[in-house]
Design a protein around this motif. Structure first.
Motif, mmCIF file in Angstrom:
data_model
loop_
_atom_site.group_PDB
_atom_site.id
_atom_site.type_symbol
_atom_site.label_atom_id
_atom_site.label_comp_id
_atom_site.label_asym_id
_atom_site.label_seq_id
_atom_site.Cartn_x
_atom_site.Cartn_y
_atom_site.Cartn_z
ATOM 1 N N VAL A 1 -35.297 39.665 -84.450
ATOM 2 C CA VAL A 1 -33.879 39.446 -84.160
ATOM 3 C C VAL A 1 -33.025 40.363 -85.020
ATOM 4 O O VAL A 1 -33.275 40.525 -86.215
ATOM 5 C CB VAL A 1 -33.478 37.977 -84.424
ATOM 6 N N THR A 2 -32.023 40.977 -84.404
ATOM 7 C CA THR A 2 -31.027 41.722 -85.169
ATOM 8 C C THR A 2 -29.638 41.232 -84.771
ATOM 9 O O THR A 2 -29.414 40.819 -83.631
ATOM 10 C CB THR A 2 -31.106 43.249 -84.945
ATOM 11 N N ILE A 3 -28.738 41.275 -85.740
ATOM 12 C CA ILE A 3 -27.337 40.932 -85.494
ATOM 13 C C ILE A 3 -26.480 42.083 -86.021
ATOM 14 O O ILE A 3 -26.524 42.413 -87.195
ATOM 15 C CB ILE A 3 -26.930 39.618 -86.185
ATOM 16 N N ASP A 4 -25.711 42.668 -85.135
ATOM 17 C CA ASP A 4 -24.827 43.788 -85.443
ATOM 18 C C ASP A 4 -23.413 43.231 -85.547
ATOM 19 O O ASP A 4 -22.858 42.738 -84.567
ATOM 20 C CB ASP A 4 -24.959 44.821 -84.320
ATOM 21 N N PHE B 1 -20.986 45.215 -86.803
ATOM 22 C CA PHE B 1 -20.373 46.533 -86.957
ATOM 23 C C PHE B 1 -20.484 47.015 -88.398
ATOM 24 O O PHE B 1 -21.070 48.057 -88.654
ATOM 25 C CB PHE B 1 -18.906 46.577 -86.507
ATOM 26 N N PHE B 2 -19.935 46.306 -89.350
ATOM 27 C CA PHE B 2 -19.996 46.759 -90.734
ATOM 28 C C PHE B 2 -21.355 46.465 -91.372
ATOM 29 O O PHE B 2 -21.827 47.212 -92.218
ATOM 30 C CB PHE B 2 -18.881 46.100 -91.555
ATOM 31 N N LEU B 3 -21.983 45.401 -90.956
ATOM 32 C CA LEU B 3 -23.283 45.004 -91.491
ATOM 33 C C LEU B 3 -24.266 44.779 -90.350
ATOM 34 O O LEU B 3 -23.893 44.245 -89.301
ATOM 35 C CB LEU B 3 -23.171 43.714 -92.319
ATOM 36 N N GLY B 4 -25.523 45.170 -90.588
ATOM 37 C CA GLY B 4 -26.583 44.915 -89.623
ATOM 38 C C GLY B 4 -27.636 44.002 -90.238
ATOM 39 O O GLY B 4 -28.138 44.285 -91.334
ATOM 40 N N PHE B 5 -27.970 42.907 -89.557
ATOM 41 C CA PHE B 5 -28.918 41.923 -90.054
ATOM 42 C C PHE B 5 -30.228 42.028 -89.286
ATOM 43 O O PHE B 5 -30.223 42.108 -88.053
ATOM 44 C CB PHE B 5 -28.356 40.505 -89.900
ATOM 45 N N VAL B 6 -31.335 42.003 -90.026
ATOM 46 C CA VAL B 6 -32.662 42.154 -89.427
ATOM 47 C C VAL B 6 -33.533 40.986 -89.850
ATOM 48 O O VAL B 6 -33.702 40.721 -91.041
ATOM 49 C CB VAL B 6 -33.313 43.478 -89.897
ATOM 50 N N PHE B 7 -34.113 40.303 -88.860
ATOM 51 C CA PHE B 7 -34.973 39.143 -89.120
ATOM 52 C C PHE B 7 -36.378 39.400 -88.591
ATOM 53 O O PHE B 7 -36.566 40.151 -87.636
ATOM 54 C CB PHE B 7 -34.390 37.888 -88.471
ATOM 55 N N PHE B 8 -37.335 38.710 -89.204
ATOM 56 C CA PHE B 8 -38.754 38.932 -88.893
ATOM 57 C C PHE B 8 -39.435 37.643 -88.427
ATOM 58 O O PHE B 8 -40.649 37.524 -88.504
ATOM 59 C CB PHE B 8 -39.470 39.475 -90.137
ATOM 60 N N ARG B 9 -38.677 36.700 -87.933
ATOM 61 C CA ARG B 9 -39.171 35.375 -87.551
ATOM 62 C C ARG B 9 -40.073 35.492 -86.315
ATOM 63 O O ARG B 9 -39.605 35.766 -85.223
ATOM 64 C CB ARG B 9 -37.996 34.443 -87.281
ATOM 65 N N LYS C 1 -38.103 35.184 -79.972
ATOM 66 C CA LYS C 1 -38.311 36.312 -79.072
ATOM 67 C C LYS C 1 -37.396 37.452 -79.519
ATOM 68 O O LYS C 1 -36.383 37.237 -80.189
ATOM 69 C CB LYS C 1 -38.017 35.922 -77.634
ATOM 70 N N LYS C 2 -37.769 38.674 -79.173
ATOM 71 C CA LYS C 2 -37.003 39.848 -79.617
ATOM 72 C C LYS C 2 -35.653 39.858 -78.905
ATOM 73 O O LYS C 2 -35.571 39.922 -77.669
ATOM 74 C CB LYS C 2 -37.774 41.130 -79.323
ATOM 75 N N GLU C 3 -34.585 39.801 -79.710
ATOM 76 C CA GLU C 3 -33.235 39.800 -79.177
ATOM 77 C C GLU C 3 -32.312 40.551 -80.132
ATOM 78 O O GLU C 3 -32.499 40.510 -81.353
ATOM 79 C CB GLU C 3 -32.693 38.387 -78.987
ATOM 80 N N HIS C 4 -31.286 41.179 -79.568
ATOM 81 C CA HIS C 4 -30.309 41.911 -80.364
ATOM 82 C C HIS C 4 -28.920 41.404 -80.009
ATOM 83 O O HIS C 4 -28.560 41.346 -78.837
ATOM 84 C CB HIS C 4 -30.419 43.412 -80.120
ATOM 85 N N PHE C 5 -28.162 41.055 -81.037
ATOM 86 C CA PHE C 5 -26.833 40.489 -80.831
ATOM 87 C C PHE C 5 -25.763 41.366 -81.469
ATOM 88 O O PHE C 5 -25.980 41.950 -82.535
ATOM 89 C CB PHE C 5 -26.741 39.079 -81.446
#
Length: 257
Positions: free
Chosen positions: A232-235, A237-245, A249-253
């Protein structure tokens, strides 16, 4: 600058809030952490640290080891101007505090201490946190060690040196959170990411600062999103978050905050 403006317009068109987010983990993170409007007492400590730096009359002779500064034209830089131009914003500082608090983080590695604004915000969330921060410039490192010491911050260790050298022994550790905010070059970012993947557990996450700082940084972000260990990633704009759970399921927000 034009590239960032165009990227932000595109981000606003494609981003959303919690509505339409079906992952319970991401939904709760957005609603209970990102959008948390609570007035935490620790916010006063975070504000006091920033205020002390903003009122400082000191200057630092800065040695840039990364991509350099777009703001400052000389190596001699005012601490108060650095707070305004390159330090974590008030909004980002509070968000970092809430993240550490909400996700019950115990171990943090930060690449790029700078004046310690983000460092302090994360460390004050819990005195039991073990925080390690790396700063490339020896003059900034010495200054920030002194400033954090004045605020009696005892759970933070600041290491001084080139990231490539400093992170190699640290890659043997495990971290709940790694905050990347020191070198905004594509290949360097990808190299640090690959090296520090060994430190992750299922619940670890990475934060990348300024993912739209340049075309190259955005390219690095897109490569990281596609990595097979990333779920999972969460954008924002200023910060990008990356998860390894692995259970996700693979998703990008793209989330507005």
């Amino acid at each position: 600058m034009l590239q960032q403006i165009i990227a932000y317009i595109k981000f606003l068109k494609r981003s959303t809030n919690q509505h339409g987010v079906h992952s319970p983990f991401v939904y709760n993170l957005i609603t209970k952490c990102f959008y948390d409007k609570s007035k935490y007492n620790k916010y006063k400590e975070i504000a006091s640290y920033r205020k002390a730096l903003r009122k400082s009359k000191d200057t630092i002779n800065v040695i840039d080891l990364g991509s350099g500064s777009r703001v400052f034209k000389t190596s001699q830089r005012s601490v108060s101007k650095m707070v305004q131009k390159v330090g974590a914003s008030k909004k980002e500082s509070k968000l970092l505090f809430r993240l550490v608090n909400y996700l019950q983080i115990n171990t943090i590695l930060e690449l790029g201490t700078s004046l310690g604004i983000a460092t302090h915000a994360m460390a004050v969330a819990n005195p039991e946190i073990k925080m390690t921060s790396i700063e490339g410039c020896p003059n900034i490192s010495a200054y920030t060690k002194g400033t954090l010491g004045q605020f009696n911050l005892k759970n933070t260790e600041i290491l001084t040196g080139d990231f490539n050298d400093a992170i190699k022994p640290l890659a043997l550790n495990k971290y709940d959170l790694i905050y990347f905010d020191g070198n905004h070059q594509k290949q360097a970012t990808l190299d640090y990411f690959e090296t520090l993947l060994t430190t992750t557990t299922n619940d670890s996450f990475f934060i990348f600062d300024d993912i739209y700082w340049s075309k190259e940084m955005t390219e690095a972000w897109e490569i990281i999103k596609k990595h097979p260990q990333v779920t999972v990633t969460i954008d924002t704009f200023f910060l990008g978050f990356v998860f390894f759970r692995k259970e996700q399921k693979k998703e990008h927000f793209k989330i507005r905050i």
